[in-house]
Design a protein around this motif. Structure first.
Motif, PDB file in Angstrom:
ATOM      1  N   ARG A 145      29.745  34.956  39.562  1.00 44.56           N
ATOM      2  CA  ARG A 145      30.528  36.086  39.067  1.00 44.56           C
ATOM      3  C   ARG A 145      31.461  36.628  40.148  1.00 44.56           C
ATOM      4  O   ARG A 145      32.643  36.881  39.911  1.00 44.56           O
ATOM      5  N   ARG A 146      30.914  36.823  41.341  1.00 46.61           N
ATOM      6  CA  ARG A 146      31.741  37.345  42.450  1.00 46.61           C
ATOM      7  C   ARG A 146      32.834  36.348  42.833  1.00 46.61           C
ATOM      8  O   ARG A 146      34.000  36.705  43.010  1.00 46.61           O
ATOM      9  N   HIS A 148      34.256  33.942  41.211  1.00 45.42           N
ATOM     10  CA  HIS A 148      35.282  33.676  40.215  1.00 45.42           C
ATOM     11  C   HIS A 148      35.825  34.950  39.575  1.00 45.42           C
ATOM     12  O   HIS A 148      36.612  34.882  38.626  1.00 45.42           O
ATOM     13  N   GLN A 149      35.386  36.095  40.091  1.00 42.75           N
ATOM     14  CA  GLN A 149      35.828  37.389  39.557  1.00 42.75           C
ATOM     15  C   GLN A 149      35.676  37.431  38.034  1.00 42.75           C
ATOM     16  O   GLN A 149      36.602  37.782  37.296  1.00 42.75           O
ATOM     17  N   MET A 152      34.101  41.474  36.379  1.00 41.83           N
ATOM     18  CA  MET A 152      33.935  42.325  37.555  1.00 41.83           C
ATOM     19  C   MET A 152      34.966  43.455  37.532  1.00 41.83           C
ATOM     20  O   MET A 152      36.083  43.285  37.043  1.00 41.83           O
ATOM     21  N   ASP A 153      34.583  44.594  38.064  1.00 38.22           N
ATOM     22  CA  ASP A 153      35.499  45.688  38.356  1.00 38.22           C
ATOM     23  C   ASP A 153      35.486  45.880  39.867  1.00 38.22           C
ATOM     24  O   ASP A 153      34.589  46.525  40.418  1.00 38.22           O
ATOM     25  N   GLY A 154      36.435  45.243  40.516  1.00 40.10           N
ATOM     26  CA  GLY A 154      36.409  45.237  41.971  1.00 40.10           C
ATOM     27  C   GLY A 154      35.242  44.407  42.459  1.00 40.10           C
ATOM     28  O   GLY A 154      35.103  43.243  42.088  1.00 40.10           O
ATOM     29  N   ASP A 155      34.383  45.012  43.288  1.00 37.60           N
ATOM     30  CA  ASP A 155      33.208  44.291  43.773  1.00 37.60           C
ATOM     31  C   ASP A 155      31.950  44.662  43.004  1.00 37.60           C
ATOM     32  O   ASP A 155      30.841  44.318  43.425  1.00 37.60           O
ATOM     33  N   GLN A 156      32.125  45.354  41.868  1.00 40.80           N
ATOM     34  CA  GLN A 156      30.994  45.772  41.062  1.00 40.80           C
ATOM     35  C   GLN A 156      31.023  45.091  39.691  1.00 40.80           C
ATOM     36  O   GLN A 156      32.099  44.782  39.163  1.00 40.80           O
ATOM     37  N   TRP A 162      24.609  44.063  36.406  1.00 40.82           N
ATOM     38  CA  TRP A 162      24.740  42.612  36.384  1.00 40.82           C
ATOM     39  C   TRP A 162      24.074  42.019  35.143  1.00 40.82           C
ATOM     40  O   TRP A 162      24.514  41.000  34.627  1.00 40.82           O
ATOM     41  N   GLU A 277      36.572  33.460  30.107  1.00 35.58           N
ATOM     42  CA  GLU A 277      37.748  34.318  30.238  1.00 35.58           C
ATOM     43  C   GLU A 277      38.142  34.932  28.905  1.00 35.58           C
ATOM     44  O   GLU A 277      38.532  36.105  28.834  1.00 35.58           O
ATOM     45  N   GLU A 280      35.694  37.723  28.241  1.00 33.04           N
ATOM     46  CA  GLU A 280      36.017  38.908  29.033  1.00 33.04           C
ATOM     47  C   GLU A 280      37.240  39.625  28.475  1.00 33.04           C
ATOM     48  O   GLU A 280      37.283  40.866  28.421  1.00 33.04           O
TER      49      GLU A 280
END
Length: 501
Positions: A145-146, A148-149, A152-156, A162, A277, A280
């Motif tokens: 997840r991190r 490939h973004q 995510m909302d920023g780094d969260q 999660w 994608e 999302e």
């Protein structure tokens, strides 16, 4: 024209012909080989054989004059007919057997794998950094997840969590025979399907092959166009209701709100990136809640990717794991998908779904089919082979980790923290399958004893020494001491043997 490129039957999407990273590019000639020996080696589900051949032939039509489509007895014979001794490229195949085959041919250059989110080398580096033993899916999923973004909302994580499993484990609505969900995409058969069915009929008449299960009409996409239509139908109309009931079962509604995209992904018709994608995008546009979208993303970017990576990371000997020393052969009624021989309504219903369609969703696979095999002590390699042959989305890389590790706990816990099996109470809570059954989920012994309830306690007793030290199993194992009818139950299970429950 360039070096010819060989497409296997599970490499059918456009991303397998894209340039870059050694890929063949748009102008390279293409070779496809329909090897009948594949169907001689195993007794596949007839609907699976139909889907694979239909998908290959549809792809050949799309490629037109660019492809040389060979029908041969073996891959070696077909490749020799297509290119002689000339060079050919191929993307990393999806099984150890296929990889050995292409590496044994001097003229074949093996290119990196495609159709997944994480390169094999990247996963190996990640796994080695985690000690290489207890590689938990949740850790991997967050890493993907991190990286490939995804969602995510920023780094969260989007939605602040999660993991939305807590919201995605609802039992089916009380009294409902089916979910109130839009119908899934269903393809229409065409002349190619008619040709495939004619060929399969002929092969069977000639005694060349033997199948199990029923075939037709085709229920799953066999072309890129159909797969995209199925993806669009799911993300626009069905995704919103997917999450809450993804673990629930209804006898009259085997599909529920599931995507039915696994066979398209595993044939290579869809790329996992475009699936997650689009999901999302549906959440960000307000068309689907975050718990449903996260549940779907978890299945593809988490579980599917994790299974693919572990298949290669654990090595080929992993398929032979048998930590519980289960050796019993699969009974004939199970091998033949003889649902009519089964009295237990839950198992009969799901086995009938496999017989008729070559598909059920993940909970019937794990908690009914796999759980019964685990409780009866069936050989995990044989169980793995059965799942591979009988499911339209079943491939070696899919089923070895899913069955050996997840379903049969044959690796002793390398992949999961506990055996996934239960008594009838779980089935009763998560389905309507206990209603009208000759057995009662709360009864362990006697004529109405639920085979899952009795089988669960017999399984715990058989493996008590191993499981009583497992933090997630110690409490259930201690429950054996409270069973006053344990000896009667064990005698009952010995008498049952491999008879259909």
């Amino acid at each position: 024209m360039g070096t010819p490129h060989w497409l296997f039957g599970d490499q059918l999407g456009p991303h397998f012909l894209e340039a870059g990273d050694g890929g063949p590019g748009r102008d390279a000639p293409v070779v496809m080989i329909e090897a009948r020996s594949v169907f001689r080696r195993r007794r596949f589900h007839r609907a699976k054989a139909h889907l694979v051949l239909s998908a290959m032939r549809h792809r050949a039509v799309e490629l037109g004059d660019r492809v040389r489509y060979i029908r041969a007895e073996t891959y070696r014979e077909g490749l020799r007919e297509a290119v002689g001794d000339g060079p050919v490229t191929v993307h990393h195949p999806t099984s150890y057997a296929a990889l050995r085959l292409v590496r044994s041919m001097e003229a074949v250059t093996v290119l990196p794998a495609r159709g997944f989110l994480v390169p094999l080398g990247d996963f190996r580096a990640w796994a080695d950094g985690h000690g290489g033993q207890r590689l938990r899916q949740e850790d991997f999923y967050r890493w993907v997840r991190r990286g490939h973004q995804l969602l995510m909302d920023g780094d969260q994580p989007a939605g602040g969590r999660w993991n939305h499993d807590h919201d995605n484990r609802e039992p089916p609505p009380r009294g409902a025979r089916a979910l109130d969900a839009p119908r899934p995409y269903r393809p229409r058969e065409d002349g190619i399907d008619e040709e495939v069915r004619h060929d399969l009929d002929r092969w069977e008449r000639e005694g060349a092959v033997s199948f199990v299960g029923r075939d037709g009409p085709r229920r799953f996409p066999a072309s890129r166009r159909e797969a995209l239509a199925a993806l669009r139908r799911f993300t626009e109309h069905r995704l919103a209701g997917f999450g809450p009931y993804e673990d629930a079962m209804l006898a009259a509604d085997p599909v529920m709100s599931h995507s039915l995209l696994s066979s398209s992904l595993n044939l290579g018709l869809l790329h996992p990136a475009e699936c997650v994608e689009r999901a999302e995008d549906a959440w960000r546009a307000g068309r689907a809640p975050v718990n449903s979208v996260e549940g779907f993303v978890r299945q593809i970017a988490g579980w599917r990717e994790y299974v693919w990576q572990l298949y290669w990371y654990f090595g080929e000997d992993y398929r032979h794991s048998n930590a519980l020393r289960h050796r019993a052969p699969l009974p004939r009624w199970f091998l033949d998908l003889d649902a009519d021989a089964v009295t237990a309504r839950c198992l009969a219903t799901v086995l009938g779904q496999v017989r008729d369609t070559g598909w059920t969703h993940h909970i019937p696979r794990l908690m009914l089919l796999g759980s019964h095999a685990l409780q009866r002590g069936w050989d995990p390699e044989a169980v793995t082979d059965w799942f591979h042959r009988c499911f339209v989305d079943g491939y070696d890389w899919v089923m070895v980790p899913n069955v050996v590790g997840m379903s049969q706990y044959a690796d002793g816990g390398r992949m999961t923290t506990k055996p996934y099996t239960s008594g009838g109470a779980y089935v009763h809570r998560m389905s309507d399958l206990c209603g009208g059954c000759a057995y009662r989920p709360e009864e362990r012994v006697g004529e109405r004893a639920c085979p899952y309830t009795a089988g669960y306690w017999a399984f715990l007793h058989r493996h008590r020494d191993r499981l009583e030290h497992n933090p997630r199993m110690s409490q259930p194992v201690r429950g054996l001491d409270r069973l006053k009818d344990l000896e009667e139950l064990l005698d009952q299970e010995r008498q049952r043997g491999d008879a259909a429950p």
